[in-house]
Structure formats: C-alpha cells, structure tokens
Design an enzyme around this catalytic site. Structure first.
Site, PDB file in Angstrom:
ATOM      1  N   GLU A  10      16.772  19.828  35.880  1.00  0.00           N
ATOM      2  CA  GLU A  10      15.591  20.337  36.589  1.00  0.00           C
ATOM      3  C   GLU A  10      14.730  19.148  36.958  1.00  0.00           C
ATOM      4  O   GLU A  10      14.221  18.444  36.077  1.00  0.00           O
ATOM      5  CB  GLU A  10      14.809  21.330  35.730  1.00  0.00           C
ATOM      6  CG  GLU A  10      13.663  21.987  36.508  1.00  0.00           C
ATOM      7  CD  GLU A  10      12.949  23.050  35.700  1.00  0.00           C
ATOM      8  OE1 GLU A  10      12.761  24.162  36.218  1.00  0.00           O
ATOM      9  OE2 GLU A  10      12.569  22.761  34.543  1.00  0.00           O
ATOM     10  N   TYR A  21      11.068  20.884  44.659  1.00  0.00           N
ATOM     11  CA  TYR A  21      11.661  21.319  43.389  1.00  0.00           C
ATOM     12  C   TYR A  21      13.172  21.373  43.563  1.00  0.00           C
ATOM     13  O   TYR A  21      13.671  21.829  44.599  1.00  0.00           O
ATOM     14  CB  TYR A  21      11.146  22.711  42.994  1.00  0.00           C
ATOM     15  CG  TYR A  21      11.867  23.295  41.794  1.00  0.00           C
ATOM     16  CD1 TYR A  21      11.393  23.087  40.510  1.00  0.00           C
ATOM     17  CD2 TYR A  21      13.046  24.026  41.964  1.00  0.00           C
ATOM     18  CE1 TYR A  21      12.070  23.613  39.415  1.00  0.00           C
ATOM     19  CE2 TYR A  21      13.722  24.547  40.865  1.00  0.00           C
ATOM     20  CZ  TYR A  21      13.232  24.335  39.592  1.00  0.00           C
ATOM     21  OH  TYR A  21      13.899  24.833  38.515  1.00  0.00           O
TER      22      TYR A  21
END
Length: 397
Positions: A206, A118
C-alpha cells in the site's frame, strides 16, 4: 508479517521502484547525523521526520513532521522517539516509538504542481487474481474515498498466466490523468512495483501517497508492506526484518511455542484444535452471550504440555471470565486430551481462577468425559455443541 516503512522502501528500491530516500535513526543525535548525510546524498535542505511503528495515520497522531533545519531535526526527533503514538489504527494506549525515519523533502518547487495518488497491490479473493487498486485521491484514507467518491477508485486485475501487461500500466497512468514524462514514469513505476510484489512474496503493498513531483518524477513517499509468513523460508533476509516490539507479546510467546494465537477483546477464552472448529467455537460463544477473548488453535497434538502452555497464554488476559475447550478427537484421542487437561490443571494450581468448560467429541469421547467428571476439579464437561453453549451461559450469568 508487517514491517516498517523504511524496510518496505528497501524492498521496493531493490526492485527498481523509486522511493523517497531516508535514513533510520534511534535517537535525536543519530537523526541529526542522518540528516547531514541525507543532505550530502540528495541535496535536500528540509527533512521529514517519520515515526516508525506498525500503524497507519501517523501524521494525524503527530508522528510525521517537517524539519526546516538541523536544530528542528533534533528537536522533532527527540519529541517523537519515546512517545506513545496514538493513531486511528492503534489502541487508546498507542504504540511506543523506538526509531524514526529521517527522509528527504520531495515536495520541492518546480515546473508543475506536485500531485498525490493512492496505489495498492493485493489479492482479490473473489476472483483469485492479484489486482492493483489506485485512485487520484492520494494522501487520504482509502476507506473515506470509497465511501464518499467510489467512482475515483480504479482496479486493474492481473491474469496470473501472463502477469501485468504494459498496456495495463499505461491504462493506470491514463486513468490517473498523467501525460508526457509523468505518464512514462508512472508506467515504469507500476511495472516495477508489481514485480516487487510478486518476487518478494508479499500479501499487500500500500503506497499512500505515490507522488508526482514538480519535475515529473514518480516515487513512493510511504510504503506499507505486509509479507507472507508462509514464504519467509525463501527470504531469510526479510525474516530478519521482524520487529517483535511492534507485536502483541502474548502472540509472540504463542508463536515461540508453536501455538496459533490471536488476541481479541472478549471475556471467554478459547482452546480448540483446528482453525475451522475454532471459528465455529467463537460463533458459539457469541450465541451464548459471551465474547471470544482469543483465537487459539492448539493443533492436532493437544498433549498435556501443549494444553498447559495454552492455558497459561489465555490466563494472561485479565478480561477472561471463563475458558471453553472444544476438541474434536480424530487424529488425537479424546481421553489423551482429557488427561492432558487434568494434568495441566493440577500443574497450574492456583493460577486457574476461572471456570473451564470442556467439550470433547470423537474417538473415546465417553472415556474422556468420565476422566473430566471424576477428576474432582472445577471443570465442566460437555458432549454436544449446544450443551457447551448452555454451560458458557451458566458460568457467565
């Protein structure tokens, strides 16, 4: 301004960030042609069909599926396009899917196992610095990781005077447990990602997941990109990426007439001049036992036309049971605002079917109160904040 995954990847790729390649399609036939073209370009045999909506968690709602041949590409694209996709980030009605991204399969076999990470780039408002937040737990909701395994989330803050330094990119790669070719690829990926964030004037990147492939390439499999509206004048090509089909239609209409409007779930409509006063007014409504139905800042020129447009927007919400107008007359005189409210009320006629509480404070507030009180309309005037709160309670009872 939110944009679609495929658009976010276009921005990333333009700055040298390696991404999962794909082609957008508007219907099932286009999806098949896109798959054929993608096979020619990349050699991929399988394809990932991804719904393009402004919401995360698409896979959980059936909006991301793997197709192993062209027949499956057509079938899956046909199923996804036109569906109302419900995810953890949408309403119960979901969002209608108008297009899909046909993407290459990047989870191919090789010398090592693929690994997911991530990574996001955003502003840390507490320190006033940009930061890169990253984790070894890619592919999961970062909120779940933060709650259950917070020690697996890392942060790298960037000094604005020097920007992201190479040693910081190397530290990120090290903390992700990479070595060899994958380590070098990750440092290049991070440096390019941060450059893209700065030069595109974004407020959020993101990437979940960032993938280490079986042959140690590092690439963005997904891309959630939020652009700073205030910087779009520098990026005319980015402004054209706006998809109003993904936005609240009332908010789109408000923006077109120059009003700052955010739709909420409450029962009391707000019309205020100034963002700070608008937030205080929302608190006032909560304390009075109601729930704000919107954030609406009419700005410093609350004339009759602007007030009328604001009333029309608020009344589109069927949940609104009352409207609170809270204006501070500094630049604009209260009596002019009051006259604008009276004129707008008369122009709208039967369209107004809920009680209106008007609090005007500032220049010529006493004259404004007399105008409202003597208008003969179903409008309640107030001078003090608490008086307005009491009247909200009264009409909601």
């Amino acid at each position: 301004m939110n944009i679609h995954e495929y658009q976010g990847k276009e921005i990333l790729s333009s700055f040298g960030v390696r991404v999962q390649r794909g082609i957008v399609a508007q219907d099932a036939k286009e999806a098949v042609e896109a798959a054929k073209k993608l096979t020619e370009q990349t050699g991929t045999g399988w394809h990932v069909i991804k719904a393009q909506v402004h919401a995360g968690g698409r896979g959980k709602g059936g909006g991301v599926k793997l197709a192993k041949n062209l027949q499956e590409v057509e079938e899956i694209a046909g199923q996804i396009i036109g569906m109302n996709l419900v995810t953890p980030q949408t309403s119960a009605e979901g969002k209608k899917v108008h297009q899909v991204l046909v993407a290459e399969d990047v989870y191919y076999p090789g010398d090592s196992e693929p690994d997911e990470f991530y990574m996001s780039v955003l502003l840390n408002r507490g320190t006033g610095r940009n930061m890169i937040m990253y984790s070894t737990e890619g592919g999961m909701d970062i909120e779940t990781v933060a709650e259950q395994t917070p020690h697996l989330i890392f942060h790298e803050e960037i000094d604005p005077s020097v920007g992201l330094m190479p040693f910081q990119a190397r530290r990120i790669a090290f903390n992700l447990g990479l070595s060899g070719t994958a380590f070098k690829e990750m440092t290049k990926f991070v440096m390019a990602l941060y450059e893209a964030y700065i030069k595109s004037d974004s407020s959020l990147f993101e990437i979940n997941p960032v993938l280490k492939t079986s042959d140690d390439k590092i690439l963005a499999v997904d891309a959630k990109v939020t652009l700073d509206d205030n910087a779009l004048f520098r990026h005319k090509d980015y402004a054209e990426m706006r998809d109003i089909r993904e936005e609240n239609p009332v908010e789109v209409e408000a923006k077109a007439v120059g009003l700052n409007y955010v739709d909420l779930d409450g029962n009391v409509g707000c019309m205020v001049n100034g963002a700070g006063l608008a937030m205080a007014t929302m608190d006032l409504i909560k304390q009075a036992g109601g729930e704000p139905a919107n954030f609406l800042d009419v700005g410093g020129t609350a004339d009759a036309k602007r007030v009328e447009e604001a009333f029309r927007l608020i009344l589109k919400d069927e949940n609104v049971k009352a409207i609170l107008v809270n204006i501070f007359g500094g630049i604009v005189r209260c009596d002019r605002v009051a006259q604008g409210i009276v004129d707008a009320y008369r122009n709208l006629g039967d369209a107004i079917h809920v009680p209106i509480i008007v609090r005007l404070q500032g220049t010529n507030a006493d004259i404004a109160k007399d105008l409202i009180d003597n208008s003969g309309l179903d409008v309640y005037s107030a001078v003090q904040f608490q008086e307005a709160a009491d009247k909200v309670q009264e009409v909601l009872a």
